[in-house]
Design an enzyme around this catalytic site. Structure first.
Site, short mmCIF file in Angstrom:
data_model
loop_
_atom_site.label_atom_id
_atom_site.label_comp_id
_atom_site.label_asym_id
_atom_site.label_seq_id
_atom_site.Cartn_x
_atom_site.Cartn_y
_atom_site.Cartn_z
CB CYS A 61 -0.91 -0.01 1.24
SG CYS A 61 -1.98 1.43 1.37
CG HIS A 120 -5.57 -2.19 -1.62
ND1 HIS A 120 -4.53 -2.81 -0.98
CD2 HIS A 120 -5.34 -0.85 -1.49
CE1 HIS A 120 -3.71 -1.90 -0.47
NE2 HIS A 120 -4.18 -0.70 -0.77
CD GLU A 121 -6.74 1.54 -4.35
OE1 GLU A 121 -6.91 2.56 -3.65
OE2 GLU A 121 -5.63 0.99 -4.44
CG HIS A 142 -7.37 2.79 0.89
ND1 HIS A 142 -6.61 3.04 2.01
CD2 HIS A 142 -6.51 2.24 -0.01
CE1 HIS A 142 -5.36 2.65 1.80
NE2 HIS A 142 -5.28 2.15 0.59
#
Length: 214
Positions: free
Chosen positions: A126, A168-169, A172
């Site tokens: 990351c 993953h995004e 966030h």
């Protein structure tokens, strides 16, 4: 603070960020903006400002370099992320990880759910946690819904490495870092990863470091 005030505050924040030319500053783990969760995008940025912000995210992602970047990673608490992966990897890695080239795209208010029971685990890093990677087990395929930067809805199934990127995004935007989902025994510096664990899969690392794979 009322809705209009929040809109004005975020727009002013983005204008201030864009006043400085070049890539934006990526905030690192420990900054509360990465943990609060982002608010849905519903016009806080007018179309012109949104387009400029998206272009700045793209530039910042390329310069890092990375294959995805979420607005909270530059300090902006909006549910907006970008992704793009030219996938410059050997054929063996491409096959093992399902890493296929992905064109640039913008994810607005994305949400995902697993599309099947299979889970796969690979090393993941990351931009907001520089210097390290760890193995993360994630659904092998996900259904992603949301809109693009023009407000057009999408509902797509992603598999392989693209599925990992969108998870993953989107994480966030929910205040979740990949370390929250990682096998912590797998944690490795970038140097150790390059020297020891650059294989297409994480099987050797799992045996040597003592963690389970799905």
């Amino acid at each position: 603070m009322g809705h209009a005030e929040r809109q004005g505050t975020i727009a002013a924040q983005v204008e201030e960020l864009l006043a400085v030319p070049g890539p934006l500053t990526i905030v690192a783990a420990g900054d509360p903006v990465l943990r609060r969760g982002a608010e849905p995008f519903d016009g806080q940025l007018d179309p012109g400002l949104l387009a400029r912000f998206v272009e700045a995210l793209r530039l910042t992602m390329h310069e890092a370099p990375g294959v995805g970047l979420a607005a909270p990673q530059v300090g902006v608490p909006l549910r907006i992320a970008v992704m793009e992966d030219p996938a410059p990897v050997p054929e063996e890695v491409r096959r093992a990880r399902g890493r296929t080239p992905q064109p640039f795209r913008v994810l607005v208010n994305p949400a995902y759910e697993p599309a099947g029971p299979e889970r796969v685990a690979f090393y993941e890093g990351c931009l907001s946690v520089p210097g390290y990677q760890a193995v993360v087990a994630r659904p092998a395929a996900v259904r992603l819904t949301g809109q693009d930067e023009h407000g057009r809805s999408f509902d797509e199934v992603f598999t392989g490495w693209p599925a990992r990127i969108v998870q993953h995004e989107t994480d966030h935007l929910d205040g979740v870092l990949y370390l929250d989902r990682a096998e912590l025994r797998s944690l490795a510096t970038q140097q150790a990863l390059a020297e020891r664990w650059s294989q297409p899969t994480a099987e050797e690392a799992a045996r040597a470091l003592g963690f389970e794979l799905p």
